[in-house]
Design a protein around this motif. Structure first.
Motif, PDB file in Angstrom:
ATOM      1  N   ASP A 150      -8.986  12.816  98.049  1.00 24.12           N
ATOM      2  CA  ASP A 150      -9.856  12.035  98.688  1.00 24.12           C
ATOM      3  C   ASP A 150     -11.063  12.802  99.463  1.00 24.12           C
ATOM      4  OD1 ASP A 150      -8.967   9.377  97.484  1.00 24.12           O
ATOM      5  OD2 ASP A 150      -7.358   9.215  99.117  1.00 24.12           O
ATOM      6  N   GLY A 151     -10.489  14.173  99.412  1.00 21.19           N
ATOM      7  CA  GLY A 151     -11.246  15.150 100.427  1.00 21.19           C
ATOM      8  C   GLY A 151     -12.735  15.345  99.590  1.00 21.19           C
ATOM      9  N   ALA A 152     -12.557  15.348  98.297  1.00 18.49           N
ATOM     10  CA  ALA A 152     -13.721  15.397  97.312  1.00 18.49           C
ATOM     11  C   ALA A 152     -14.531  14.353  96.805  1.00 18.49           C
ATOM     12  CB  ALA A 152     -13.380  16.301  96.188  1.00 18.49           C
ATOM     13  N   ALA A 153     -14.200  12.995  97.874  1.00 13.90           N
ATOM     14  CA  ALA A 153     -14.763  11.813  97.388  1.00 13.90           C
ATOM     15  C   ALA A 153     -16.259  11.810  97.165  1.00 13.90           C
ATOM     16  CB  ALA A 153     -14.346  10.707  98.451  1.00 13.90           C
ATOM     17  N   PHE A 154     -16.870  12.517  97.650  1.00 11.17           N
ATOM     18  CA  PHE A 154     -18.646  12.420  97.480  1.00 11.17           C
ATOM     19  C   PHE A 154     -19.024  13.638  96.577  1.00 11.17           C
ATOM     20  CE2 PHE A 154     -23.036  12.233  98.791  1.00 11.17           C
ATOM     21  CZ  PHE A 154     -23.356  10.923  98.519  1.00 11.17           C
ATOM     22  N   VAL A 155     -17.910  14.117  95.695  1.00 18.33           N
ATOM     23  CA  VAL A 155     -18.409  15.402  94.962  1.00 18.33           C
ATOM     24  C   VAL A 155     -18.125  14.951  93.550  1.00 18.33           C
ATOM     25  CG1 VAL A 155     -17.692  17.634  94.365  1.00 18.33           C
ATOM     26  CG2 VAL A 155     -17.424  17.018  96.792  1.00 18.33           C
ATOM     27  N   THR A 156     -19.265  15.203  92.913  1.00 18.87           N
ATOM     28  CA  THR A 156     -19.206  14.802  91.216  1.00 18.87           C
ATOM     29  C   THR A 156     -20.362  15.729  90.581  1.00 18.87           C
ATOM     30  OG1 THR A 156     -19.111  13.156  89.774  1.00 18.87           O
ATOM     31  CG2 THR A 156     -20.737  12.792  91.079  1.00 18.87           C
ATOM     32  N   GLY A 157     -20.336  15.922  89.348  1.00 17.15           N
ATOM     33  CA  GLY A 157     -21.285  16.564  88.637  1.00 17.15           C
ATOM     34  C   GLY A 157     -21.305  18.093  89.215  1.00 17.15           C
ATOM     35  N   ALA A 158     -20.374  18.721  89.567  1.00 13.38           N
ATOM     36  CA  ALA A 158     -20.289  19.975  90.217  1.00 13.38           C
ATOM     37  C   ALA A 158     -19.573  20.911  89.278  1.00 13.38           C
ATOM     38  CB  ALA A 158     -19.620  20.043  91.463  1.00 13.38           C
ATOM     39  N   LEU A 159     -19.947  22.273  89.376  1.00 13.65           N
ATOM     40  CA  LEU A 159     -19.362  23.151  88.169  1.00 13.65           C
ATOM     41  C   LEU A 159     -18.931  24.121  89.191  1.00 13.65           C
ATOM     42  CD1 LEU A 159     -18.266  24.498  85.716  1.00 13.65           C
ATOM     43  CD2 LEU A 159     -20.785  25.400  85.348  1.00 13.65           C
ATOM     44  N   ILE A 160     -17.748  24.840  89.648  1.00 17.40           N
ATOM     45  CA  ILE A 160     -17.461  25.537  90.714  1.00 17.40           C
ATOM     46  C   ILE A 160     -16.693  26.709  90.157  1.00 17.40           C
ATOM     47  CG2 ILE A 160     -15.868  25.956  92.934  1.00 17.40           C
ATOM     48  CD1 ILE A 160     -16.055  22.642  93.148  1.00 17.40           C
ATOM     49  N   PRO A 161     -17.435  27.808  90.593  1.00 16.48           N
ATOM     50  CA  PRO A 161     -16.947  29.169  89.819  1.00 16.48           C
ATOM     51  C   PRO A 161     -15.649  29.485  90.837  1.00 16.48           C
ATOM     52  CG  PRO A 161     -18.870  29.589  91.314  1.00 16.48           C
ATOM     53  CD  PRO A 161     -18.714  28.046  91.132  1.00 16.48           C
ATOM     54  N   ILE A 162     -14.539  29.969  90.049  1.00 15.73           N
ATOM     55  CA  ILE A 162     -13.483  30.427  90.795  1.00 15.73           C
ATOM     56  C   ILE A 162     -13.324  31.729  90.244  1.00 15.73           C
ATOM     57  CG2 ILE A 162     -11.027  30.009  91.288  1.00 15.73           C
ATOM     58  CD1 ILE A 162     -11.576  27.124  90.644  1.00 15.73           C
ATOM     59  N   THR A 163     -14.068  32.748  90.788  1.00 20.10           N
ATOM     60  CA  THR A 163     -14.040  34.196  90.154  1.00 20.10           C
ATOM     61  C   THR A 163     -13.799  35.420  91.034  1.00 20.10           C
ATOM     62  OG1 THR A 163     -16.533  34.395  90.743  1.00 20.10           O
ATOM     63  CG2 THR A 163     -15.964  32.991  88.620  1.00 20.10           C
ATOM     64  N   GLY A 164     -13.525  35.025  92.269  1.00 15.88           N
ATOM     65  CA  GLY A 164     -13.453  36.314  93.135  1.00 15.88           C
ATOM     66  C   GLY A 164     -15.008  36.750  93.435  1.00 15.88           C
TER      67      GLY A 164
END
Length: 270
Positions: free
Chosen positions: A241-255
């Motif tokens: 629910d903490g990301a309830a207003f997050v959509t269409g995102a591409l999040i890099p997890i790369t350091g």
């Protein structure tokens, strides 16, 4: 007749989440993370022994899981997984598409059959499973959340162009799904991991793994390879629910590997 939400027990209100590629690696770590957060899990992967090991970790973490071994290239698998979620837990709330395959190979040495296989595993299967899951979520009328595991290879091609191209397709699929499913209250996001210490990376770069570790120390601002838990924690947030207003995102997890200045790497002798 469905039980009103207010009358459901805490267990019945716990979200039901389908994970593909759950025999280990990133999604195996995610399964344990989600179990601790109260999710009920449907675990799918090629390796039944791996699924059993992950399911045992889920149980030890206080969670509940059902497993289904199968190849995501099989056209009937997608609906079978959605049906399993409903038959076992009564509903389906979330989906994480983590099944993937690749190996380092130059384009000129890749056969057409390998291209077709890798695009099917890494992209077409994502579409099929997403469609089956989305149909179930829409029918329930309560919204939901979907997270695709793309890759930093979507932006640079990676060591296998079929894999990189498919992961680019996953990014595009994420944007389109977010637009089409938003009106149903279904959020769709993706993560793009960099070099993560998983069995696929260790097996694909068995002879060069030590060089990968050394290179990450120089070429990545955080100075290390990623761990499966690094990716799992971000996905768990996107499902919450903490990301309830997050959509269409591409999040890099790369350091931060993609933002390091080339002149800095050259100066450090990389």
């Amino acid at each position: 007749m469905p039980t009103p939400a207010a009358m459901k027990t805490p267990k019945e209100r716990a979200p039901v989440t389908l994970l593909t590629g759950a025999s280990g690696g990133i999604v195996g770590a995610l399964a344990v993370t989600l179990a601790r957060a109260g999710h009920r899990l449907v675990l799918s992967g090629l390796d039944q022994l791996g699924l059993d090991a992950v399911a045992a970790e889920v149980t030890a973490a206080g969670g509940e899981a059902v497993t289904f071994a199968g190849d995501v290239r099989e056209r009937d698998l997608a609906q079978a997984l959605a049906d399993l979620a409903v038959s076992r837990f009564g509903r389906l709330d979330h989906l994480v598409t983590g099944a993937g395959a690749s190996r380092p190979v130059p384009m000129v040495e890749m056969e057409d059959d390998e291209w077709d296989k890798l695009v099917d595993v890494n992209l077409s299967a994502v579409f099929r499973i997403s469609k089956a899951a989305a149909r179930q979520m829409i029918a329930q009328g309560d919204g939901g959340a979907i997270v695709h595991i793309s890759s930093i290879a979507h932006s640079n091609g990676g060591a296998n162009l079929a894999y990189g191209a498919a992961k680019g397709g996953v990014a595009t699929l994420t944007y389109g799904m977010a637009q089409q499913l938003g009106r149903h209250g279904i959020r769709v996001n993706a993560v793009a991991p960099g070099i993560i210490d998983t069995p696929m990376v260790r097996n694909g770069f068995a002879q060069q793994f030590n060089a990968l570790v050394e290179g990450a120390a120089v070429r990545t601002p955080l100075g290390r390879l990623g761990r499966p838990e690094d990716v799992a924690n971000v996905i768990a947030f996107l499902l919450s629910d903490g990301a309830a207003f997050v959509t269409g995102a591409l999040i890099p997890i790369t350091g931060g590997i993609e933002i390091l200045s080339p002149i800095s790497t050259i100066a450090k002798g990389a």
